[in-house]
Design a protein around this motif. Structure first.
Motif, PDB file in Angstrom:
ATOM      1  N   ILE A 120      56.105  93.155  25.968  1.00 60.98           N
ATOM      2  CA  ILE A 120      56.948  93.254  27.166  1.00 60.98           C
ATOM      3  C   ILE A 120      56.890  91.914  27.876  1.00 60.98           C
ATOM      4  N   GLU A 121      58.059  91.292  27.971  1.00 60.81           N
ATOM      5  CA  GLU A 121      58.165  89.983  28.624  1.00 60.81           C
ATOM      6  C   GLU A 121      58.932  90.157  29.929  1.00 60.81           C
ATOM      7  N   HIS A 122      58.680  89.284  30.871  1.00 56.27           N
ATOM      8  CA  HIS A 122      59.553  89.230  32.044  1.00 56.27           C
ATOM      9  C   HIS A 122      60.838  88.555  31.571  1.00 56.27           C
ATOM     10  N   MET A 123      61.704  89.373  31.023  1.00 53.55           N
ATOM     11  CA  MET A 123      62.939  88.859  30.405  1.00 53.55           C
ATOM     12  C   MET A 123      63.964  89.981  30.468  1.00 53.55           C
ATOM     13  N   GLY A 124      65.164  89.661  30.929  1.00 50.67           N
ATOM     14  CA  GLY A 124      66.206  90.681  31.004  1.00 50.67           C
ATOM     15  C   GLY A 124      65.733  91.851  31.844  1.00 50.67           C
ATOM     16  N   GLY A 155      55.997  85.252  25.483  1.00 44.98           N
ATOM     17  CA  GLY A 155      57.372  84.822  25.496  1.00 44.98           C
ATOM     18  C   GLY A 155      57.607  83.512  26.273  1.00 44.98           C
ATOM     19  N   ASN A 156      58.854  83.082  26.174  1.00 46.67           N
ATOM     20  CA  ASN A 156      59.254  81.827  26.817  1.00 46.67           C
ATOM     21  C   ASN A 156      58.937  81.838  28.312  1.00 46.67           C
ATOM     22  N   PHE A 157      59.008  83.017  28.914  1.00 47.85           N
ATOM     23  CA  PHE A 157      58.755  83.140  30.359  1.00 47.85           C
ATOM     24  C   PHE A 157      57.395  82.559  30.742  1.00 47.85           C
ATOM     25  N   ALA A 205      63.118  79.859  32.130  1.00 51.75           N
ATOM     26  CA  ALA A 205      63.255  80.223  30.715  1.00 51.75           C
ATOM     27  C   ALA A 205      64.501  81.062  30.489  1.00 51.75           C
ATOM     28  N   TRP A 206      64.735  82.040  31.371  1.00 57.03           N
ATOM     29  CA  TRP A 206      65.872  82.962  31.168  1.00 57.03           C
ATOM     30  C   TRP A 206      66.902  82.833  32.279  1.00 57.03           C
ATOM     31  N   GLN A 207      66.767  81.817  33.095  1.00 56.22           N
ATOM     32  CA  GLN A 207      67.706  81.529  34.189  1.00 56.22           C
ATOM     33  C   GLN A 207      68.010  82.790  35.005  1.00 56.22           C
ATOM     34  N   PRO A 264      62.026  73.256  21.064  1.00 60.92           N
ATOM     35  CA  PRO A 264      62.624  72.376  22.073  1.00 60.92           C
ATOM     36  C   PRO A 264      63.081  73.153  23.309  1.00 60.92           C
ATOM     37  N   TRP A 265      63.355  74.469  23.156  1.00 62.23           N
ATOM     38  CA  TRP A 265      63.785  75.287  24.298  1.00 62.23           C
ATOM     39  C   TRP A 265      62.611  75.653  25.214  1.00 62.23           C
ATOM     40  N   GLN A 266      61.391  75.464  24.713  1.00 63.28           N
ATOM     41  CA  GLN A 266      60.212  75.910  25.473  1.00 63.28           C
ATOM     42  C   GLN A 266      60.004  74.987  26.661  1.00 63.28           C
ATOM     43  N   ASP A 317      53.145  87.998  16.130  1.00 63.52           N
ATOM     44  CA  ASP A 317      53.302  88.587  17.455  1.00 63.52           C
ATOM     45  C   ASP A 317      54.714  88.611  18.008  1.00 63.52           C
ATOM     46  N   GLU A 318      55.709  88.288  17.194  1.00 68.01           N
ATOM     47  CA  GLU A 318      57.109  88.607  17.514  1.00 68.01           C
ATOM     48  C   GLU A 318      57.834  88.849  16.205  1.00 68.01           C
ATOM     49  N   TRP A 319      58.379  90.042  16.048  1.00 63.45           N
ATOM     50  CA  TRP A 319      59.237  90.326  14.888  1.00 63.45           C
ATOM     51  C   TRP A 319      60.252  91.386  15.267  1.00 63.45           C
ATOM     52  N   VAL A 343      64.853  92.527  14.717  1.00 63.07           N
ATOM     53  CA  VAL A 343      66.233  92.128  14.446  1.00 63.07           C
ATOM     54  C   VAL A 343      66.780  91.618  15.775  1.00 63.07           C
ATOM     55  N   TRP A 344      67.529  90.515  15.737  1.00 63.70           N
ATOM     56  CA  TRP A 344      68.056  89.939  16.997  1.00 63.70           C
ATOM     57  C   TRP A 344      69.405  89.274  16.711  1.00 63.70           C
ATOM     58  N   TYR A 345      70.454  89.780  17.364  1.00 62.47           N
ATOM     59  CA  TYR A 345      71.806  89.246  17.133  1.00 62.47           C
ATOM     60  C   TYR A 345      72.258  88.256  18.199  1.00 62.47           C
ATOM     61  N   LEU A 376      56.145  94.290  17.697  1.00 61.78           N
ATOM     62  CA  LEU A 376      57.589  94.496  17.674  1.00 61.78           C
ATOM     63  C   LEU A 376      58.121  93.906  18.978  1.00 61.78           C
ATOM     64  N   ALA A 377      59.026  92.933  18.859  1.00 60.50           N
ATOM     65  CA  ALA A 377      59.521  92.252  20.055  1.00 60.50           C
ATOM     66  C   ALA A 377      60.971  92.675  20.286  1.00 60.50           C
ATOM     67  N   GLN A 378      61.148  93.453  21.339  1.00 63.09           N
ATOM     68  CA  GLN A 378      60.209  93.826  22.363  1.00 63.09           C
ATOM     69  C   GLN A 378      60.214  95.349  22.501  1.00 63.09           C
ATOM     70  N   LEU A 379      59.921  95.895  23.699  1.00 65.60           N
ATOM     71  CA  LEU A 379      59.736  97.349  23.786  1.00 65.60           C
ATOM     72  C   LEU A 379      60.817  98.081  24.581  1.00 65.60           C
ATOM     73  N   THR A 410      65.106  94.791  26.370  1.00 66.45           N
ATOM     74  CA  THR A 410      65.315  93.481  25.743  1.00 66.45           C
ATOM     75  C   THR A 410      64.904  93.598  24.286  1.00 66.45           C
ATOM     76  N   LEU A 411      65.872  93.514  23.358  1.00 69.20           N
ATOM     77  CA  LEU A 411      65.552  93.597  21.917  1.00 69.20           C
ATOM     78  C   LEU A 411      64.681  94.814  21.645  1.00 69.20           C
ATOM     79  N   ALA A 412      65.114  95.968  22.092  1.00 70.31           N
ATOM     80  CA  ALA A 412      64.140  97.050  22.249  1.00 70.31           C
ATOM     81  C   ALA A 412      64.517  98.361  21.562  1.00 70.31           C
TER      82      ALA A 412
END
Ligand code: AHR
Length: 496
Positions: free
Chosen positions: A25-29, A70-72, A93-95, A174-176, A288-290, A292-294, A344-347, A350-352
């Motif tokens: 669980i990331e602070h994302m979305g 995560g990037n956060f 990271a996620w604007q 490079p995005w990090q 620690d991250e796997w 499907v992500w479109y 499983l990224a994530q729960l 976001t990608l859940a």
């Protein structure tokens, strides 16, 4: 052609580390805000956590949850998330806008509700070794120091005892935020590990591998980082996300074969550095991250920036995605001797596998089900399953077996996890090598259009009991439905 699977109770890959059924669980979305946490939701408890969401998480039996990114994490100031003053910050990271209503202590409360342990990441982007050690002191030091007493003053008299820590996240990308070269990161990770271990010698540490296999620095990154940190860390991380952008489902379903090679390549690098150092110690892998992500965009557009709970990356997973998630879990089990942690990224959202409507329902996506059953039943010893199965050629030219199979032996049970990737035909199978007494159950996901998805109001993709014949005996025979994920459980004769 019949697929032949040969098992041998004495030929185990390894005892499965239950932490391969971890999540993230990331602070994302909307993972946190309007995901797990929504104080105004009708099901929210006194801490603001949605009970309809925890009710969906609990059956997954997730042993560890990675947090807060995560990037956060590479721009995160952990002090913002404790105590009574919670600054609102831009999350670069996620604007998005980060209100900091949920932080370390709230997340620990949430974990105790869902029965999971923490896997915390420290910020090695904008911050360094001192702030990492400070966070560890706040979390794990019993009392009598400035930061441990601050935790107590915040209402947490007992240390959190967080034992598993990630040294940053995807530091090669490079995005990090404040990405590093392998040399820079290797040195920083080494010094950070040193300080953290001086404070709490019982922690386990994960050092960052490449962000994904296709990074141009893959391999060199791992070698350089491990040369700096081999003696300091316990695990090296791997990340991967697959997608089906061209509608070539047979190639998409073959992605777990790439995952398997990726694991074996990284394992070989760990063994190479071990030999180079003449070390007695093994380090293992943390996938620690796997998933499907479109790279979801609604109507081709990204949601507006700088909002709280900016709804990014809310994938609608279809039946084909569930088949691949099932296959990726099989690959993790079959690498149980080296992969000890996987998330499983994530729960949530976001990608859940679990989705929520703000102020509305929580519901399970297609990918929830293979994860649910594999996590519940995929515990015990992973057996080597020798496969002689028909194959197909995917567009990359690779020859791929139509079936994936993992076999898990517990005291009195053998559980097979199997995927039939043949979209058009059923697949007869013969299993030999282990005497099974009775069939306990056969759960399957099959018979759905490959692009079928679940939504809040309709959930056509559901597992069900498969009542097809299974012939028991020296050889066990059964036929897998076309395009199917399966869990087949057998009772074993009681020894003696
Ligand atoms: O899981 C989503 C993102 O994917 C993570 O923040 C990052 O580590 C990876 O690139």
């Amino acid at each position: 052609m019949t697929a032949k699977i040969t098992l041998n109770a004495n030929s185990a890959i390894a005892a499965i580390d239950e932490r391969i059924y971890g999540s993230f669980i990331e602070h994302m979305g909307r993972a946190v805000y309007t995901g797990i946490y929504e104080p105004t939701h009708p099901t929210a408890d006194a801490n603001g956590f949605r009970q309809d969401v925890t009710d969906l998480i609990r059956p997954l039996k997730i042993p560890v949850i990675r947090y807060p990114g995560g990037n956060f994490v590479s721009g995160y100031r952990w002090e913002d998330g404790v105590g009574s003053s919670r600054p609102v910050r831009p999350d670069l990271a996620w604007q998005a806008i980060e209100p900091n209503q949920v932080g370390t202590n709230e997340f620990m409360d949430f974990l105790s509700q869902v029965g999971a342990r923490p896997m915390f990441a420290v910020n090695l982007g904008t911050r360094g070794a001192q702030e990492a050690a400070d966070l560890l002191e706040y979390c794990n030091f019993p009392s009598g120091t400035y930061l441990s007493d601050l935790r107590i003053a915040h209402g947490y008299p007992q240390p959190h005892n967080i034992k598993l820590w990630c040294l940053g996240n995807e530091m090669d990308g490079p995005w990090q935020i404040c990405a590093k070269t392998a040399e820079e990161y290797g040195r920083l990770a080494h010094e950070t590990a040193k300080m953290m271990r001086l404070l709490d010698p019982e922690i386990e540490l994960v050092v960052c591998g490449s962000s994904f296999r296709e990074m141009p620095t893959f391999g060199d990154w791992e070698r350089t980082v491990l040369r700096h940190t081999y003696d300091d860390v316990d695990y090296l991380s791997l990340h991967t996300y697959y997608q089906n952008l061209t509608g070539d489902i047979p190639s998409f379903l073959a992605s777990n074969v790439r995952m398997d090679s990726f694991i074996k390549e990284v394992r070989a690098i760990c063994e190479e550095i071990k030999a180079e150092k003449g070390s007695e110690k093994d380090i293992y892998l943390s996938f620690d991250e796997w998933n499907v992500w479109y790279h979801f965009q609604k109507d081709g557009k990204q949601p507006p920036k700088w909002t709280v709970a900016r709804p990014i990356e809310e994938e609608a997973y279809d039946f084909a995605d569930a088949l691949l998630v099932g296959s990726m879990l099989i690959t993790l089990i079959n690498n149980a001797d080296f992969v000890k942690i996987a998330c499983l990224a994530q729960l949530v959202n976001t990608l859940a596998p679990i989705m929520t409507e703000p102020n509305g329902k929580a519901w399970a996506q297609t990918t929830y089900y293979p994860f649910l059953y594999t996590s519940q039943r995929g515990r015990g010893r992973a057996l080597k399953a020798e496969l002689n199965a028909p194959t197909y050629n995917c567009k990359t030219g690779a020859e791929i077996p139509y079936i994936d199979c993992a076999a898990v032996l517990s005291n009195d049970e053998l559980t097979l996890f199997m995927v039939n990737k043949n979209l058009d035909e059923t697949l007869p199978c013969e299993l030999s090598g282990l005497p099974c007494k009775t069939l306990i159950e056969w759960i399957t996901l099959n018979g759905h259009p490959l692009y079928a998805t679940n939504t809040a109001n309709s959930a056509p993709v559901q597992p069900r009991t498969h009542n097809a014949p299974v012939t028991l005996g020296e050889t066990i025979s059964f036929t897998l439905p076309k395009a199917s994920w399966n869990m087949i459980r057998f009772a074993m004769p009681i020894p003696g």
